[in-house]
Design an enzyme around this catalytic site. Structure first.
Site, mmCIF file in Angstrom:
data_model
loop_
_atom_site.group_PDB
_atom_site.id
_atom_site.type_symbol
_atom_site.label_atom_id
_atom_site.label_comp_id
_atom_site.label_asym_id
_atom_site.label_seq_id
_atom_site.Cartn_x
_atom_site.Cartn_y
_atom_site.Cartn_z
ATOM 1 N N PRO A 32 0.780 -1.097 0.002
ATOM 2 C CA PRO A 32 0.150 0.166 -0.107
ATOM 3 C C PRO A 32 0.823 1.295 0.079
ATOM 4 C CG PRO A 32 0.080 -1.029 2.180
ATOM 5 C CD PRO A 32 0.652 -1.846 1.364
ATOM 6 N N GLU A 33 0.538 2.204 -0.630
ATOM 7 C CA GLU A 33 1.202 3.609 -0.652
ATOM 8 C C GLU A 33 0.132 4.546 -0.006
ATOM 9 O OE1 GLU A 33 2.681 4.767 -4.173
ATOM 10 O OE2 GLU A 33 3.342 2.449 -4.907
ATOM 11 N N LYS B 17 3.073 5.585 5.921
ATOM 12 C CA LYS B 17 2.405 4.161 6.451
ATOM 13 C C LYS B 17 2.167 4.430 7.631
ATOM 14 C CE LYS B 17 4.454 1.733 2.572
ATOM 15 N NZ LYS B 17 5.216 1.110 2.097
ATOM 16 N N GLN C 113 3.884 -1.485 8.436
ATOM 17 C CA GLN C 113 5.186 -2.152 7.550
ATOM 18 C C GLN C 113 4.417 -2.984 6.543
ATOM 19 O OE1 GLN C 113 6.797 -3.566 11.511
ATOM 20 N NE2 GLN C 113 8.432 -2.029 11.142
ATOM 21 N N ARG D 67 12.022 11.759 11.506
ATOM 22 C CA ARG D 67 12.595 12.128 10.076
ATOM 23 C C ARG D 67 11.505 12.100 8.759
ATOM 24 N NH1 ARG D 67 12.790 7.139 7.689
ATOM 25 N NH2 ARG D 67 12.520 5.225 9.052
ATOM 26 N N ASN E 280 5.875 3.253 -4.977
ATOM 27 C CA ASN E 280 6.549 3.033 -6.369
ATOM 28 C C ASN E 280 5.424 3.500 -7.644
ATOM 29 O OD1 ASN E 280 8.988 2.179 -7.596
ATOM 30 N ND2 ASN E 280 8.155 0.138 -7.915
ATOM 31 N N ARG F 283 13.795 -0.469 -7.636
ATOM 32 C CA ARG F 283 12.487 -0.731 -7.825
ATOM 33 C C ARG F 283 12.271 -0.502 -9.188
ATOM 34 N NH1 ARG F 283 9.767 0.327 -2.917
ATOM 35 N NH2 ARG F 283 7.937 -0.621 -4.258
#
Ligand code: ZN
Length: 272
Positions: A2-3, A53, A70, A125, A169, A262
């Site tokens: 999943p994005e 995520k 994750q 971050r 991606n 990728r």
């Protein structure tokens, strides 16, 4: 995998049943978190935010439940007292009077106060979330011009969650295509007009994918392709997964490259 848009859609389902409601909280998978149960139980959920995520469930007592899915984590929403049929293990349960939001298989879960949110290693971050409504294309154009980012190739930058959270991606390939840019290009090489176009397309394509449940092609093109009998796999994306097929805009064959280990897809004619 999943994005951002898929994570936000899952967050919306959870928000629909939890926001504005007092909850009971259980942590069957995390014995160490049980000490927070007392303070959380009866607290009202005020918002469900996402950072890439990671999902942030915010409570009116000042605490926030951080969960990062994750690869395997998954949220389910069910009427209270029922459970999904799954072989996964339940890690977190949030119950209102009518519903349960159940997190299965996630291994990265924490309960954070304001200080904890500031110092959490992932949150400290990670960049702004592409689906944050407060994020504007001008913010993004400025970010592209920052010293930390302006010298990096777009193909690598657009998978770095420290630059922007939520791009994965397929969005990387689609955004660069609609911005008319190759992955080797660096922001510092762009004219202001090109940088602004990239910033606008980054937001537009991400939001379109969220609103259409995963389509990045413009609505008019989708209608045309559907009318011609195309299936979802053929009209969903402009370039991603379409190696060897004709570009929807110019009919040049789409190419597949590997960048940042990728796969990346582009139209050598539209992106040059
Ligand atoms: Zn093309």
């Amino acid at each position: 995998m999943p994005e951002g848009p898929e994570i936000r859609i899952a967050a919306d389902r959870v928000a629909e049943v939890l926001v504005g409601h007092a909850v009971e909280v259980e942590f069957p998978g995390f014995p160490k978190l049980r000490r927070h149960r007392k303070r959380l139980s009866g607290a009202v959920v005020t918002a469900i935010d996402t950072r890439g995520k990671a999902m942030l469930t915010r409570f009116d007592c000042g605490l926030t439940l951080y969960s990062h899915n994750q690869l395997y984590g998954r949220w389910y929403v069910r009427p209270r007292g029922t459970r999904p049929q799954t072989g996964r293990s339940l890690r977190v349960a949030l119950h209102t009077e009518a519903h349960s939001a159940l997190l299965y298989s996630a291994s990265d879960v924490a309960v954070l106060d304001a200080d904890g949110l500031e110092t959490h290693p992932f949150l400290a971050r990670v960049g702004p979330d592409i689906l944050d409504r407060a994020l504007t294309w001008r913010d993004l154009a400025r970010r592209l011009d920052e010293p930390a980012f302006r010298g990096r190739a777009l193909g690598a930058l657009y998978l770095d969650q420290g630059f922007l959270a939520g791009i994965g991606n397929y969005l990387r390939s689609e955004i660069l295509h609609f911005a008319g840019l190759r992955p080797e290009v660096r922001p510092r090489e762009l004219a202001v007009r090109e940088r602004n176009r990239l910033a606008r397309e980054t937001l537009a394509i991400s939001r379109r994918s969220y609103e259409t449940r995963g389509l990045t092609n413009p609505p008019a093109r989708v209608r045309k392709l559907k009318a011609a009998g195309a299936r979802r796999g053929a009209y969903r994306f402009a370039v991603f997964g379409r190696a060897g097929q004709p570009c929807h805009a110019c009919e040049t064959a789409i190419e597949r490259l590997t960048i940042g280990s990728r796969r990346l897809y582009l139209c050598p004619s539209c992106q040059s």
